[in-house]
Design a protein around this motif. Structure first.
Motif, mmCIF file in Angstrom:
data_model
loop_
_atom_site.group_PDB
_atom_site.id
_atom_site.type_symbol
_atom_site.label_atom_id
_atom_site.label_comp_id
_atom_site.label_asym_id
_atom_site.label_seq_id
_atom_site.Cartn_x
_atom_site.Cartn_y
_atom_site.Cartn_z
ATOM 1 N N LEU A 199 0.824 -1.210 0.000
ATOM 2 C CA LEU A 199 0.000 0.000 0.000
ATOM 3 C C LEU A 199 0.859 1.262 0.000
ATOM 4 N N TYR B 61 -5.845 -1.749 -5.176
ATOM 5 C CA TYR B 61 -5.340 -0.373 -5.106
ATOM 6 C C TYR B 61 -4.161 -0.149 -6.048
ATOM 7 N N TYR C 19 0.954 4.035 -3.004
ATOM 8 C CA TYR C 19 0.618 5.437 -2.733
ATOM 9 C C TYR C 19 1.734 6.382 -3.191
ATOM 10 N N TYR D 24 -4.666 -4.801 -1.591
ATOM 11 C CA TYR D 24 -3.531 -4.103 -2.207
ATOM 12 C C TYR D 24 -3.457 -4.315 -3.719
#
Length: 630
Positions: free
Chosen positions: A26, A188, A30, A185
């Motif tokens: 994650l 994302y 990001y 994850y």
């Protein structure tokens, strides 16, 4: 340390390991989004392909970690060391090891061909649509989803067995944790983050496996009979070999493995989008080939070691009638008791190893499921729809993997079903790579060559079952009466419980108590013990069907000047189709709703997905693809 102490220790360390992997994934996703905001569109194509962004070393780790799941703990040892004429022994060990790694190189070579033909391909099924048309593409995507779902179920079954049977806790808990965290994850970060996480997981797995190798070399001191046991008797009456081991592999499963293992694992890899995705993500041809060789080498070494441990456990007398067939690896480590529970600290290390491999395999399979669904079944829809579909697929797999109500799932049987189905269709699918067949093999011919072998294999298997009923009815050979099977109760003594369980295990192996059609079909697709003839039939019929269609089409073109049966014997559905857009144009849809900023010098797609094509009467197909800017 008692069982409760091991349970607490394993759960604490597993939680730390899982949390670390998820936090890394994650955080990396990001930071990458922030760094590339305004220079890259985080849309469908970027999400499922990570187009041309991964170098050789990372690809090698990704192939290694993605292909090696927790199934390695269960599959190779039970394949090499099962008794009563089922285990393939040393011959099976060599073939299983090689056949597990070499398909990765096959994907690299074939992936380069596909990238050259259709540079912006999103998945194998995208290529099938370009080459054979919509119907063939639909068939292939359904087969890919089936194959990857079986592989995912095998992962949940293995990790569920480790935490349920071996550790003595609730198996569904770990299944939910692994399934949920990997979906978070991967949803994302997409394929790129999954590959980066594979690298971390692969390094961790390598270190833990190295520790296990050192431990086995230092600790395995059980007396080994000399010479190597070659008695391959198949009944419970063998006094010298009561478990029926054939560790040399000089039996039907051993000799069959020479053909069966390459046939089953190569064809199964064809229908795994999880592997094909690495081909689209590679930075160039050299990186893909080098990465596949690195991954292949690691896979072969790990599978060989774990399979060898199964042989050592059987040779040293550590496998008994009560040992769970998914836990033979722990028997070699001396870390399992008569109740199939953990009783040694090395078992903790192996469970952590299995958790790491399980996460890397499951997230790769989830990305593969995403690619298959989004590139066809939900094409043009927001990627959130695909994520929901992947969640819906995972729910029943998680439940079945927990083995509810005493459901007895053997990892090898699950793979047998998927591998045999894949054997019926792999050759017709790969025929799409051959330019010389474009005039002779069309979409309907390809589908016929995939479906007809399924009927022929079923016919052969049912006939074989009825002709060999007395041999297949294992209970008669063992001398057990399985019409009344004892039940293990809490008030039994340890000796009585072990004897009853042994009786139950023997009768469970003799599951074909009636010569019904249902039993015959079950034996054909899930109970033939990886016999060579059950793999030769689907492969042979599929090749024969392709030849038949090609010859018929060639004859029709020569003497009738045009096909008489449109589609079935017509030339390739799209023999001259080329991509309508260059590779750096990407499909609609955004994973996070961001405004598409992209490259200012390029136009939008005008509503066309990246899989749309136009027909050109002449001119060469694109041979190179512009890499995604990062």
């Amino acid at each position: 340390m008692d069982l409760h102490g091991y349970q607490v220790l394993v759960w604490v360390l597993s939680s730390v390991l899982i949390t670390g992997f998820v936090a890394f994934a994650l955080t990396t996703a990001y930071l990458r989004r922030r760094r590339l905001r305004g220079t890259m569109r985080f849309n469908m194509e970027e999400f499922i392909t990570a187009r041309s962004q991964i170098g050789a070393l990372r690809l090698g780790w990704s192939f290694f970690a993605g292909a090696l799941g927790a199934w390695v703990i269960s599959g190779p040892p039970s394949y090499t060391a099962s008794g009563f004429n089922y285990g393939a022994g040393a011959i099976g060990l060599v073939m299983y090891s090689l056949a597990s790694g070499l398909p990765v190189i096959m994907v690299a070579l074939a992936g380069n061909v596909i990238r050259r033909k259709v540079p912006h391909v999103l998945s194998l099924t995208d290529f099938m649509g370009w080459r054979f048309g919509w119907a063939a593409k639909t068939y292939v995507v359904l087969l890919c989803l089936f194959n990857m779902s079986i592989a995912c179920l095998a992962e949940y079954t293995t990790i569920g067995t480790l935490f349920g049977t071996y550790l003595g806790t609730k198996s569904w808990v770990i299944n939910i944790i692994v399934g949920a965290t990997t979906m978070i994850y991967t949803a994302y970060g997409g394929l790129y983050i999954s590959i980066l996480t594979d690298q971390v997981q692969g390094i961790a797995v390598t270190l833990l496996f190295a520790f296990c190798v050192i431990y086995v070399a230092a600790d395995f001191r059980y007396p080994l009979p000399t010479p190597f046991p070659g008695d391959c008797c198949g009944s419970a009456g063998c006094t010298e070999n009561p478990m029926g081991f054939c560790l040399a592999g000089t039996n039907k499963p051993g000799y069959s493995s020479i053909f069966v293992m390459p046939a089953s694992l190569f064809t199964a890899t064809v229908f795994s989008e999880a592997m094909w995705q690495r081909a689209w993500a590679s930075s160039d041809r050299k990186a893909l080939l080098k990465g596949s060789i690195l991954g292949c080498t690691g896979i072969v070494l790990v599978v060989f070691f774990v399979g060898l441990c199964g042989i050592l456990a059987a040779w040293g007398g550590q496998i008994t009638a009560t040992t769970d067939y998914n836990l033979y690896f722990f028997a070699a480590l001396g870390a399992i008791n008569e109740n199939n529970n953990i009783d040694k600290w090395i078992g903790v290390i192996v469970i952590l190893l299995a958790v790491g491999m399980n996460m890397s395999a499951v997230d790769s399979l989830q990305n593969g499921l995403t690619a298959g669904i989004s590139s066809h079944l939900l094409k043009g829809r927001p990627v959130s729809w695909t994520k929901l579909a992947v969640l819906i697929i995972n729910v029943p797999l998680i439940v079945l993997g927990a083995r509810p109500g005493g459901l007895d799932l053997k990892v090898l049987d699950l793979f047998l079903l998927a591998n045999m189905i894949c054997c019926t269709s792999a050759i017709p699918v790969l025929s799409g790579l051959a330019e010389c067949l474009h005039r002779f093999i069309g979409g309907a011919s390809m589908i016929f060559s995939c479906v007809f072998p399924i009927f022929c294999t079923s016919w052969y298997g049912v006939d074989y079952f009825y002709r060999n009923w007395d041999t297949i009815r294992v209970a008669a050979a063992y001398g057990y009466d399985c019409t009344t099977v004892p039940v293990v109760t809490p008030d039994m003594s340890a000796e009585d419980a072990a004897a009853a369980q042994s009786y139950i295990d023997t009768c469970s192996g003799a599951k074909y108590q009636t010569d019904s059609f249902g039993s015959a079909m079950n034996y054909t697709w899930m109970g033939n013990g990886y016999a060579w003839d059950f793999f030769l039939v689907p492969l042979g019929v599929s090749i024969g069907s392709l030849i038949l269609c090609g010859v018929l089409n060639a004859a029709l073109q020569r003497w009738w000047k045009q096909p008489a049966v449109l589609g079935f014997t017509a030339p390739a559905t799209h023999p001259h189709l080329y991509p309508s857009e260059p590779q750096d144009k990407v499909s609609e849809g955004s994973t996070d709703g961001e405004e598409a900023k992209g490259r200012s010098s390029q136009e939008e797609f005008d509503g066309k997905p990246s899989g749309s094509f136009i027909t050109k009467s002449e001119g060469p197909a694109p041979t190179a693809a512009e890499p995604v800017q990062a």
